[in-house]
Design a protein around this motif. Structure first.
Motif, mmCIF file in Angstrom:
data_model
loop_
_atom_site.group_PDB
_atom_site.id
_atom_site.type_symbol
_atom_site.label_atom_id
_atom_site.label_comp_id
_atom_site.label_asym_id
_atom_site.label_seq_id
_atom_site.Cartn_x
_atom_site.Cartn_y
_atom_site.Cartn_z
ATOM 1 N N SER A 68 23.782 36.518 -30.566
ATOM 2 C CA SER A 68 25.196 36.253 -30.335
ATOM 3 C C SER A 68 25.743 37.189 -29.258
ATOM 4 O O SER A 68 25.566 36.930 -28.072
ATOM 5 C CB SER A 68 25.982 36.380 -31.634
ATOM 6 N N VAL A 69 26.338 38.287 -29.664
ATOM 7 C CA VAL A 69 27.004 39.204 -28.737
ATOM 8 C C VAL A 69 26.003 39.800 -27.756
ATOM 9 O O VAL A 69 24.864 40.131 -28.118
ATOM 10 C CB VAL A 69 27.699 40.331 -29.520
ATOM 11 N N SER A 70 26.450 39.939 -26.505
ATOM 12 C CA SER A 70 25.608 40.559 -25.479
ATOM 13 C C SER A 70 26.335 41.728 -24.843
ATOM 14 O O SER A 70 27.565 41.716 -24.711
ATOM 15 C CB SER A 70 25.239 39.532 -24.413
ATOM 16 N N THR A 71 25.546 42.724 -24.450
ATOM 17 C CA THR A 71 26.082 43.892 -23.743
ATOM 18 C C THR A 71 25.337 44.060 -22.440
ATOM 19 O O THR A 71 24.099 44.083 -22.431
ATOM 20 C CB THR A 71 25.927 45.171 -24.585
ATOM 21 N N LEU A 72 26.072 44.166 -21.353
ATOM 22 C CA LEU A 72 25.500 44.468 -20.037
ATOM 23 C C LEU A 72 25.782 45.939 -19.752
ATOM 24 O O LEU A 72 26.936 46.370 -19.819
ATOM 25 C CB LEU A 72 26.126 43.590 -18.957
ATOM 26 N N THR A 73 24.737 46.697 -19.468
ATOM 27 C CA THR A 73 24.879 48.126 -19.212
ATOM 28 C C THR A 73 24.497 48.428 -17.770
ATOM 29 O O THR A 73 23.474 47.945 -17.273
ATOM 30 C CB THR A 73 23.980 48.940 -20.157
ATOM 31 N N ILE A 74 25.338 49.187 -17.122
ATOM 32 C CA ILE A 74 25.051 49.662 -15.767
ATOM 33 C C ILE A 74 25.013 51.179 -15.832
ATOM 34 O O ILE A 74 25.999 51.831 -16.195
ATOM 35 C CB ILE A 74 26.112 49.205 -14.750
ATOM 36 N N GLN A 75 23.879 51.748 -15.489
ATOM 37 C CA GLN A 75 23.712 53.200 -15.509
ATOM 38 C C GLN A 75 23.953 53.782 -14.119
ATOM 39 O O GLN A 75 23.696 53.112 -13.102
ATOM 40 C CB GLN A 75 22.298 53.550 -15.971
ATOM 41 N N ARG A 76 24.462 54.989 -14.104
ATOM 42 C CA ARG A 76 24.659 55.722 -12.840
ATOM 43 C C ARG A 76 25.340 54.820 -11.811
ATOM 44 O O ARG A 76 24.814 54.570 -10.725
ATOM 45 C CB ARG A 76 23.312 56.232 -12.310
ATOM 46 N N THR A 77 26.520 54.365 -12.162
ATOM 47 C CA THR A 77 27.210 53.375 -11.334
ATOM 48 C C THR A 77 27.405 53.849 -9.899
ATOM 49 O O THR A 77 27.607 55.044 -9.623
ATOM 50 C CB THR A 77 28.579 53.025 -11.932
ATOM 51 N N GLN A 78 27.343 52.885 -8.993
ATOM 52 C CA GLN A 78 27.571 53.095 -7.569
ATOM 53 C C GLN A 78 28.777 52.272 -7.132
ATOM 54 O O GLN A 78 29.154 51.299 -7.809
ATOM 55 C CB GLN A 78 26.341 52.673 -6.772
ATOM 56 N N GLN A 79 29.350 52.624 -6.003
ATOM 57 C CA GLN A 79 30.537 51.899 -5.545
ATOM 58 C C GLN A 79 30.244 50.421 -5.297
ATOM 59 O O GLN A 79 31.110 49.571 -5.520
ATOM 60 C CB GLN A 79 31.116 52.572 -4.305
ATOM 61 N N GLU A 80 29.024 50.114 -4.884
ATOM 62 C CA GLU A 80 28.687 48.706 -4.626
ATOM 63 C C GLU A 80 28.578 47.882 -5.906
ATOM 64 O O GLU A 80 28.434 46.661 -5.841
ATOM 65 C CB GLU A 80 27.388 48.593 -3.824
#
Lengths: 116, 115
Positions: free
Chosen positions: A73-85
Motif C-alpha cells: 500500500s503506502v510508499s515512501t520515496l527517500t532522497i539522501q544527501r539532497t542536491q539542488q538539482e
C-alpha cells in the motif's frame, strides 16, 4: 472516494539533508508509480511497484534515490544527501493493475521539493 | 530524448471555440495512449484514453483521435471553457527504454482560454 494522497505537499530543506516523501495510493490499486516533474517540464518516470514483484527501478537517477512500498500500500520515496538539482515536484500515481499498462494512472497532487 | 512530443507549446483560444491539441509519438509499439490535464499546483488529471485498436474515442466534450499511420494523437475540446485552461499532456505506454512498466509523457501544451 479518496484519491492518491501525498505528503508533505511542500518540503524545503538544505542541501545535503535526507528527505522522505510519502504516497497513499487509491485503495485496491496494486500498481504504484513515482514520477518527477521539473518546472515547466513533462513527467520523468522514477520507479514502479506492482504487487509483491520486485520494483522497476530503472528510472531512478542515482543511488541517492530509493523507494519502498510496505504491505502493498503506502510508499515512501527517500532522497539522501539532497542536491539542488533534486528540486522538483514528485508525483505519485496508482492504477488498478500494472504490467500490461492499459489502465489509466491516477495521480496525487505531488510534493514540491525545494533544496536550498 | 522523449518519444512523445507536442507541436504547440501554447495554445490560446476564445471561450466557446473548439480546441485541438496535437501530439506526435515515435514508438510504433505503443498501444495505449492517455491525455491528462494539469492545473497549477495539482497533479495530472485523467481525461480520456484510447487503445490502438481504435482511431477515435469520445468523452464529455472531448474527443481523442489516433492516427497510427503517422503516429499522431490529438485531443479535441468542444466549446472550450475558462475552466479548461491548463497544461495538457499526452502519454504513451511505449518509449525509448520502456519495458512496459511506465508511461512516457510529452512535454505538455498550455491551453489558455480567453473570455
Amino acid at each position: 472516494g479518496a484519491g492518491v494522497s501525498q505528503s508533505p505537499s511542500n518540503k524545503v530543506t538544505e542541501k545535503g539533508k535526507d528527505v522522505e516523501l510519502r504516497c497513499d495510493p487509491i485503495s485496491g490499486h496494486t500498481a504504484l508509480y513515482w514520477y518527477r516533474q521539473s518546472l515547466g517540464q513533462g513527467l520523468e518516470f522514477l520507479i514502479y511497484f506492482q504487487g509483491n514483484s520486485a520494483p522497476d527501478k530503472s528510472g531512478l537517477p542515482s543511488d541517492r534515490f530509493s523507494a519502498e512500498r510496505t504491505g502493498g500500500s503506502v510508499s515512501t520515496l527517500t532522497i539522501q544527501r539532497t542536491q539542488q538539482e533534486d528540486s522538483a515536484v514528485y508525483l505519485c500515481a496508482s492504477s488498478l493493475v500494472g504490467g500490461l499498462l492499459d489502465q489509466p494512472q491516477h495521480f496525487g497532487d505531488g510534493t514540491r521539493l525545494s533544496i536550498l | 530524448g522523449e518519444s512523445v512530443g507536442l507541436h504547440l507549446p501554447t495554445l490560446s483560444v476564445q471561450e466557446g471555440d473548439n480546441s485541438i491539441i496535437n501530439c506526435a509519438y515515435s514508438n510504433s509499439a505503443s498501444d495505449y495512449f492517455i491525455w491528462y490535464k494539469q492545473e497549477s499546483g495539482k497533479g495530472p488529471q485523467f481525461i480520456i484514453d484510447i487503445r490502438s485498436n481504435m482511431d477515435k474515442r469520445q468523452g464529455q466534450r472531448v474527443t481523442v483521435l489516433l492516427n497510427k499511420t503517422v503516429k499522431h494523437l490529438s485531443l479535441q475540446i468542444a466549446a472550450t471553457q475558462p475552466g479548461d485552461s491548463a497544461v495538457y499532456f499526452c502519454a504513451e505506454n511505449g518509449g525509448p527504454n520502456n519495458a512496459g512498466n511506465m508511461l512516457t509523457f510529452g512535454g505538455g501544451t498550455r491551453l489558455m482560454v480567453k473570455p
